[in-house]
Design an enzyme around this catalytic site. Structure first.
Site, PDB file in Angstrom:
ATOM      1  N   GLY A 128      -7.026  -2.691   4.786  1.00  0.00           N
ATOM      2  CA  GLY A 128      -6.032  -3.458   4.997  1.00  0.00           C
ATOM      3  C   GLY A 128      -6.364  -4.749   4.026  1.00  0.00           C
ATOM      4  O   GLY A 128      -6.710  -4.494   3.063  1.00  0.00           O
ATOM      5  N   GLU A 129      -6.420  -5.941   4.818  1.00  0.00           N
ATOM      6  CA  GLU A 129      -6.787  -7.104   4.170  1.00  0.00           C
ATOM      7  C   GLU A 129      -7.737  -7.683   5.141  1.00  0.00           C
ATOM      8  O   GLU A 129      -7.625  -8.121   6.147  1.00  0.00           O
ATOM      9  CB  GLU A 129      -5.544  -7.956   3.939  1.00  0.00           C
ATOM     10  CG  GLU A 129      -5.848  -9.090   3.044  1.00  0.00           C
ATOM     11  CD  GLU A 129      -6.318  -8.677   1.646  1.00  0.00           C
ATOM     12  OE1 GLU A 129      -5.609  -7.594   1.004  1.00  0.00           O
ATOM     13  OE2 GLU A 129      -7.154  -9.374   1.230  1.00  0.00           O
ATOM     14  N   SER A 130      -8.963  -7.740   4.535  1.00  0.00           N
ATOM     15  CA  SER A 130     -10.164  -8.171   5.365  1.00  0.00           C
ATOM     16  C   SER A 130     -10.203  -9.770   5.937  1.00  0.00           C
ATOM     17  O   SER A 130     -10.569 -10.047   6.954  1.00  0.00           O
ATOM     18  CB  SER A 130     -11.537  -7.988   4.508  1.00  0.00           C
ATOM     19  OG  SER A 130     -11.608  -8.717   3.524  1.00  0.00           O
TER      20      SER A 130
ATOM     21  N   CYS B 143     -12.891   0.585   3.549  1.00  0.00           N
ATOM     22  CA  CYS B 143     -12.439  -0.296   2.596  1.00  0.00           C
ATOM     23  C   CYS B 143     -12.292  -1.772   3.166  1.00  0.00           C
ATOM     24  O   CYS B 143     -13.623  -2.433   3.348  1.00  0.00           O
ATOM     25  CB  CYS B 143     -11.087   0.023   2.276  1.00  0.00           C
ATOM     26  SG  CYS B 143     -10.448  -0.694   0.852  1.00  0.00           S
TER      27      CYS B 143
ATOM     28  N   ARG C  41     -15.633  -7.962  -3.038  1.00  0.00           N
ATOM     29  CA  ARG C  41     -14.169  -7.608  -2.839  1.00  0.00           C
ATOM     30  C   ARG C  41     -13.490  -7.401  -4.051  1.00  0.00           C
ATOM     31  O   ARG C  41     -13.746  -7.896  -5.303  1.00  0.00           O
ATOM     32  CB  ARG C  41     -13.676  -8.658  -2.177  1.00  0.00           C
ATOM     33  CG  ARG C  41     -14.017  -8.905  -0.606  1.00  0.00           C
ATOM     34  CD  ARG C  41     -13.139  -9.745   0.211  1.00  0.00           C
ATOM     35  NE  ARG C  41     -11.737  -9.730  -0.008  1.00  0.00           N
ATOM     36  CZ  ARG C  41     -10.786 -10.564   0.413  1.00  0.00           C
ATOM     37  NH1 ARG C  41     -11.095 -11.819   0.633  1.00  0.00           N
ATOM     38  NH2 ARG C  41      -9.641 -10.194   0.368  1.00  0.00           N
TER      39      ARG C  41
ATOM     40  N   ILE D 265      -7.929   1.633  -3.169  1.00  0.00           N
ATOM     41  CA  ILE D 265      -6.869   0.622  -3.254  1.00  0.00           C
ATOM     42  C   ILE D 265      -7.336  -0.916  -3.084  1.00  0.00           C
ATOM     43  O   ILE D 265      -7.855  -1.527  -1.964  1.00  0.00           O
ATOM     44  CB  ILE D 265      -5.822   0.833  -1.999  1.00  0.00           C
ATOM     45  CG1 ILE D 265      -5.398   2.273  -2.150  1.00  0.00           C
ATOM     46  CG2 ILE D 265      -4.570  -0.140  -2.265  1.00  0.00           C
ATOM     47  CD1 ILE D 265      -4.698   2.760  -0.822  1.00  0.00           C
ATOM     48  N   ARG D 266      -7.232  -1.575  -4.238  1.00  0.00           N
ATOM     49  CA  ARG D 266      -7.955  -2.913  -4.203  1.00  0.00           C
ATOM     50  C   ARG D 266      -9.022  -2.652  -3.529  1.00  0.00           C
ATOM     51  O   ARG D 266      -9.568  -3.689  -2.811  1.00  0.00           O
ATOM     52  CB  ARG D 266      -7.009  -3.950  -3.721  1.00  0.00           C
ATOM     53  CG  ARG D 266      -5.463  -4.016  -4.425  1.00  0.00           C
ATOM     54  CD  ARG D 266      -4.883  -5.087  -4.076  1.00  0.00           C
ATOM     55  NE  ARG D 266      -5.507  -6.300  -4.192  1.00  0.00           N
ATOM     56  CZ  ARG D 266      -5.572  -7.642  -3.708  1.00  0.00           C
ATOM     57  NH1 ARG D 266      -5.081  -7.363  -2.324  1.00  0.00           N
ATOM     58  NH2 ARG D 266      -6.287  -8.624  -3.767  1.00  0.00           N
TER      59      ARG D 266
ATOM     60  N   HIS E  46     -10.246   5.314   1.085  1.00  0.00           N
ATOM     61  CA  HIS E  46      -9.385   5.677   2.215  1.00  0.00           C
ATOM     62  C   HIS E  46      -9.126   6.923   2.643  1.00  0.00           C
ATOM     63  O   HIS E  46      -8.181   7.618   2.380  1.00  0.00           O
ATOM     64  CB  HIS E  46      -8.001   5.070   1.756  1.00  0.00           C
ATOM     65  CG  HIS E  46      -7.622   3.479   1.958  1.00  0.00           C
ATOM     66  ND1 HIS E  46      -7.252   2.825   3.004  1.00  0.00           N
ATOM     67  CD2 HIS E  46      -7.845   2.642   1.227  1.00  0.00           C
ATOM     68  CE1 HIS E  46      -7.174   1.538   2.891  1.00  0.00           C
ATOM     69  NE2 HIS E  46      -7.643   1.387   1.583  1.00  0.00           N
TER      70      HIS E  46
ATOM     71  N   GLU F 121      -8.478   8.374   5.380  1.00  0.00           N
ATOM     72  CA  GLU F 121      -7.225   8.882   6.093  1.00  0.00           C
ATOM     73  C   GLU F 121      -6.002   8.877   5.444  1.00  0.00           C
ATOM     74  O   GLU F 121      -5.226   9.339   6.193  1.00  0.00           O
ATOM     75  CB  GLU F 121      -7.300   7.694   7.073  1.00  0.00           C
ATOM     76  CG  GLU F 121      -6.623   6.269   6.619  1.00  0.00           C
ATOM     77  CD  GLU F 121      -7.346   5.259   5.712  1.00  0.00           C
ATOM     78  OE1 GLU F 121      -8.482   5.939   5.442  1.00  0.00           O
ATOM     79  OE2 GLU F 121      -6.969   4.410   5.430  1.00  0.00           O
TER      80      GLU F 121
HETATM   81  N1  GLN Z   1      -8.790  -5.780  -1.098  1.00  0.00           N
HETATM   82  C1  GLN Z   1      -8.896  -5.658   0.362  1.00  0.00           C
HETATM   83  C2  GLN Z   1      -9.809  -6.815   0.927  1.00  0.00           C
HETATM   84  O1  GLN Z   1     -10.373  -7.480   0.169  1.00  0.00           O
HETATM   85  C3  GLN Z   1      -9.360  -4.400   0.991  1.00  0.00           C
HETATM   86  C4  GLN Z   1      -8.143  -3.325   0.256  1.00  0.00           C
HETATM   87  C5  GLN Z   1      -8.121  -2.025   1.143  1.00  0.00           C
HETATM   88  O2  GLN Z   1      -8.645  -2.223   2.532  1.00  0.00           O
HETATM   89  N2  GLN Z   1      -7.546  -1.301   0.817  1.00  0.00           N
HETATM   90  O3  GLN Z   1      -9.816  -7.120   2.238  1.00  0.00           O
END
Ligand code: GLN
Length: 191
Positions: free
Chosen positions: A46-48, A77, A104, A133-134, A170, A172
């Protein structure tokens, strides 16, 4: 076997479905009391920064840290970032339990999402379809950390430290449940 999935933000439903397909009882974790009776925990992607902020708001930082110090915990991630000891700055809350130095968004904007088949130590059969993903990357790992997969010497994308597991991608979001099965086995051995 009861495995929790941190359900503050991010791809928690997909982990839940994957675990249920393996016959695991799943608990969504949003409050400290949800950790009681869990044998293991997944911290999703997600977004940490968001996951960290919400964890502070819900009083979860200490309970999560305490849990991860004792019991099987897997960060994917953003979850890998959240587990790491060092991300080069202290501007976001971390659990800081896993001896990894993590960068990151290590792939930058040009290739911010991609899929690649990667051999992972401990998994039998074909290379694993890793969806990035990112994604972060671990550039360094402590002596107690076993590297399970890497793209280059300083690009670690899967690692294990005893009861702790981290993947930069990921699992999942695929139909391949081998890593969930791998984590299941860690939970089973350490509970
Ligand atoms: N870019 C996100 C972060 O820095 C991580 C991306 C992800 O969990 N798919 O938290």
């Amino acid at each position: 076997m009861n495995i929790g999935v941190l359900a503050l933000q991010g791809a928690f439903i997909e982990h839940e479905k994957m675990l249920r397909s393996l016959g695991v009882t799943v608990t969504q974790v949003r409050l400290p009391e949800h950790l009681t009776d869990l044998d293991g925990l997944i911290i999703p992607g997600g977004e940490s920064t968001t996951i960290g902020k919400l964890a502070v708001q819900y009083g979860l930082i200490e309970p999560l840290r305490d849990f991860a110090q004792r019991k099987a915990t897997w960060g994917t991630c953003a979850g890998m970032i959240f587990l790491a000891k060092d991300i080069g700055h202290d501007r976001q809350p971390l659990l800081g339990v896993m001896d990894l130095t993590v960068n990151r968004n290590a792939f930058g904007r040009q290739i911010d999402s991609f899929e690649r088949a990667i051999p992972i130590k401990g998994l039998v059969g074909d290379p694993f379809p890793a969806v990035f993903i990112r994604a972060p990357i671990a550039t360094q790992a402590g002596v107690g950390v076993e590297i399970l997969a890497q793209l280059a010497a300083d690009q670690i994308i899967a690692a294990r430290q005893g009861h702790l597991l981290a993947t930069a991608f990921h699992p999942e979001l695929t139909h391949d449940s081998r890593l969930h099965q791998y984590f299941y086995d860690i939970v089973d051995q350490t509970r």
